[in-house]
Write a protein that holds these residues in place. Structure first.
Motif, PDB file in Angstrom:
ATOM      1  N   SER A 519       0.809  -1.219   0.000  1.00 45.51           N
ATOM      2  CA  SER A 519       0.000   0.000   0.000  1.00 45.51           C
ATOM      3  C   SER A 519       0.843   1.270   0.000  1.00 45.51           C
ATOM      4  O   SER A 519       2.074   1.227  -0.024  1.00 45.51           O
ATOM      5  N   CYS A 520       0.130   2.387   0.118  1.00 46.69           N
ATOM      6  CA  CYS A 520       0.806   3.687   0.221  1.00 46.69           C
ATOM      7  C   CYS A 520       1.542   3.844   1.545  1.00 46.69           C
ATOM      8  O   CYS A 520       2.320   4.793   1.724  1.00 46.69           O
ATOM      9  N   LEU A 521       1.297   2.931   2.471  1.00 45.86           N
ATOM     10  CA  LEU A 521       1.994   2.944   3.764  1.00 45.86           C
ATOM     11  C   LEU A 521       3.163   1.960   3.765  1.00 45.86           C
ATOM     12  O   LEU A 521       3.705   1.638   4.816  1.00 45.86           O
ATOM     13  N   PHE A 525       5.587   0.968   6.905  1.00 53.13           N
ATOM     14  CA  PHE A 525       5.471  -0.388   7.448  1.00 53.13           C
ATOM     15  C   PHE A 525       6.831  -1.082   7.433  1.00 53.13           C
ATOM     16  O   PHE A 525       7.196  -1.792   8.386  1.00 53.13           O
ATOM     17  N   HIS A 526       7.597  -0.868   6.365  1.00 53.02           N
ATOM     18  CA  HIS A 526       8.942  -1.455   6.289  1.00 53.02           C
ATOM     19  C   HIS A 526       9.816  -0.962   7.432  1.00 53.02           C
ATOM     20  O   HIS A 526      10.605  -1.729   8.007  1.00 53.02           O
ATOM     21  N   GLN A 527       9.695   0.312   7.782  1.00 49.40           N
ATOM     22  CA  GLN A 527      10.483   0.845   8.894  1.00 49.40           C
ATOM     23  C   GLN A 527      10.156   0.129  10.208  1.00 49.40           C
ATOM     24  O   GLN A 527      11.049  -0.185  10.998  1.00 49.40           O
ATOM     25  N   ALA A 528       8.864  -0.124  10.422  1.00 53.42           N
ATOM     26  CA  ALA A 528       8.463  -0.835  11.639  1.00 53.42           C
ATOM     27  C   ALA A 528       9.018  -2.256  11.648  1.00 53.42           C
ATOM     28  O   ALA A 528       9.523  -2.743  12.667  1.00 53.42           O
ATOM     29  N   VAL A 529       8.946  -2.929  10.493  1.00 52.94           N
ATOM     30  CA  VAL A 529       9.460  -4.296  10.384  1.00 52.94           C
ATOM     31  C   VAL A 529      10.977  -4.312  10.558  1.00 52.94           C
ATOM     32  O   VAL A 529      11.531  -5.180  11.254  1.00 52.94           O
TER      33      VAL A 529
END
Length: 626
Positions: A519-521, A525-529
């Protein structure tokens, strides 16, 4: 005998109500202002209480549609109670008003009908097997009194010595104290009074009493000379009982202790149960308790409700309780729950719902205090895992649909057990439970992403192969239209298989995490992972400075994927979800927690239109007002 049925017309918030109760425990659950107190008060108006409190209908008891002004308030109301379960001993007291049903069993109908005129309220209480009925006499009505505990209980005050104390009322109405003239307590108190009188006339207190009587003699007229003496009580049994207190003792040290409100509340409930356990009593044994959890912590609540369930079964006592406690709702058998919602009552017994036998057994095992909050909600979101449970509240806030403000509960049912929970809302009776329920689930169709880029463009590469979670091939070159068909069939299957009154919202790609990663997030989200991956060895613990450093490194990695490696949206999503989260065994719950914090400050423009996230948006809107 027990209260079998309650019918109301134009009483408080209920324009029409018809509900049946169990002969044992009935726990009324529901949100604030759902009508639980109105049920209890209606029963009290018909039956009166063992505490002989003054009860009289008022103008506010007449039904008024909340959308209209007071000129539209109803001018009449009626509350009817039907009793069943009579034996020959209890039936004889109501012989003039009893009827028989098709099975030749006795039943008794008692009702109050009230009218209002010129600001005044007039009412009658009648009984009978027909609609006309006759006035029920005082002796018969006295046998129908219920034991009532109000919600804001001052238990310590009620159990201390004073005129008209609740403790004295309980004892005075018990069959142990029926002999008022020659009761043994009177003789005990007479001896006590004599000993006290002797102390103040012949021992140390002689001077005190002499001084008091000397003053009295000087104060009083010759025609009315006053005198006094010390004693504990007068000669009546009622007065003796008003001098008694009931105090808590610590069994381990055998002495009185200063206990809190919760312990005194337990003592108060125990005392009230005396009136319901009278051995030779042939009247109604009904306990009405509002907010039984008052002043009690969750573990004590659970112990109390388990004890009450046992008391009901062993002593044939009926209880109608109200609660806001999810702990209590989770421990009571589902058949004993009555859901209050939208001006209607929904018993949860087998004869009323479409739950199967296995559903009841499953829910009694797994309906914990977290999941039981669905009974107190305006809307429910059923999810299959911790990630959705953690992430959705923050996501909903960002799109302006705060779940708390809309009284929406998220219920994490795990795996596919949502089918059990959703059937709670299906009815066999004609009462339709209006409650918006969203189910969020994964499509679980796994994309096959080629990791060998050299073979990626070969004709036989099968680039669009889709596999299930076990790795079995579903179809070669499945198109997006066909994937959408899988999603639609998944949602339809949920509705068809169990007739569940839910709207299913299925992830467009594989799982929640994979869809977010597309998605556009995606970069957020990758940063959180990435943070969770790099801090896994430290139990996911990191400081502010380390967080900033890790985010910068994550940005570099993400930029490389896009600009240097020229990875597609699916390939980036695959890297984030499969190669990092799954292969490195990163906790989905922890990732969701970190990502939920990131969401708070994120730019959400375009989220609602994003095809990867629209199913989450729609699920939230479904339960917060479309």
């Amino acid at each position: 005998m027990y209260l079998h049925r309650l019918k109301m017309e134009n009483f408080r918030r209920y324009e029409q109500l018809d509900v049946e109760f169990n002969s044992g425990l009935n726990l009324l659950v529901g949100e604030n202002d759902s009508g639980k107190t109105a049920i209890v008060d209606a029963i009290k108006y018909v039956l009166n209480t063992q505490s002989y409190e003054y009860l009289r209908p008022c103008v506010e008891d007449f039904y008024l549609d909340q959308s209209k002004d007071d000129s539209h308030r109803a001018s009449v109301f009626r509350v009817e109670c039907t009793f069943k379960g009579f034996d020959k001993h209890s039936a004889k007291h109501f012989i003039d008003w009893l009827g028989t049903d098709k099975e030749k069993n006795f039943f008794l109908k008692v009702w109050i009908s009230a009218t209002r005129k010129n600001g005044r309220v007039f009412y009658d209480v009648k009984a009978g097997s027909d609609e006309e009925g006759t006035t029920i006499n005082g002796e018969a009505r006295d046998l129908l009194r219920a034991t009532y505990l109000k919600p804001l209980r001052d238990a310590e005050s009620e159990l201390t010595p004073k005129k008209g104390s609740r403790l004295s009322q309980i004892l005075y109405n018990h069959d142990v104290f029926e002999d008022e003239e020659n009761h043994r307590l009177l003789r005990i108190m007479s001896l006590t009074n004599k000993a006290i009188e002797k102390f103040f006339t012949a021992h140390d207190g002689k001077e005190l009493l002499l001084d008091i009587n000397t003053y009295l003699d000087e104060f009083s007229l010759e025609s009315n000379k006053l005198n006094s003496r010390f004693n504990v009580s007068d000669s009546s049994l009622k007065s003796v009982l008003e001098k008694l207190s009931l105090r808590l003792f610590n069994q381990s040290v055998s002495e009185s202790t200063n206990q809190g409100l919760g312990s005194h509340n337990l003592l108060y409930i125990a005392a009230e149960l005396l009136l319901l356990k009278k051995s030779n009593y042939q009247g109604l044994k009904l306990g009405l308790i509002e907010e039984i959890e008052a002043h009690l912590h969750p573990q004590t609540q659970i112990r109390l409700i388990e004890a009450i369930q046992k008391i009901c079964e062993e002593n044939r006592i009926q209880f109608i309780l109200t609660t806001h406690s999810t702990s209590l709702a989770s421990k009571v058998k589902l058949k004993n729950l009555v859901l209050c919602k939208d001006g209607c009552l929904y018993p949860m017994g087998k004869e009323y719902t479409k739950l199967r036998e296995g559903d009841y057994l499953f829910l009694e095992r797994f309906l914990d205090s977290t999941k039981s909050n669905l009974f107190f909600a305006n809307g429910v979101i059923l999810v299959e895992g911790d990630a959705e449970n953690i992430l959705l509240p923050s996501f909903a806030k960002k799109i302006g649909r705060d779940l708390s403000q809309h009284s929406v509960s998220i219920v994490n049912v795990g795996s596919t057990a949502f089918l059990r929970y959703s059937n709670i809302f299906l009815r066999q009776d004609e009462k339709k439970l209006i409650l918006d329920v969203s189910l969020i689930t994964d499509v679980d169709v796994r994309p096959f992403i080629h990791e060998n880029k050299q073979t990626k463009n070969k004709k036989d590469s099968n680039e669009n192969v889709l596999k299930d979670e076990d790795g079995k091939t579903i179809k070669v070159e499945m198109t997006e239209v066909e994937v959408e068909e899988v999603r639609i069939n998944t949602a339809q299957g949920i509705r068809d298989k169990y007739e569940a009154p839910v709207t299913a919202f299925v992830a467009p790609y594989w799982t929640l995490e994979y869809s977010i990663a597309r998605s556009c997030l995606s970069e957020l989200f990758h940063q959180a992972v990435y943070i969770c991956h790099k801090t896994k060895s430290k139990d996911y613990v990191y400081g502010k400075e380390e967080k900033v450093t890790l985010i910068e490194k994550a940005k570099v990695e993400y930029k490389k994927w896009k600009d240097e490696d020229n990875l597609s949206v699916d390939e980036i999503a695959y890297n984030i979800y499969k190669k990092i989260m799954l292969d490195k065994k990163i906790s989905k719950a922890v990732v969701a927690q970190v990502f939920a914090d990131f969401i708070i400050d994120a730019d959400f423009e375009g989220v609602e239109a994003d095809e990867n996230l629209s199913y989450l948006v729609s699920a939230i809107k479904n339960v917060t007002g479309k």
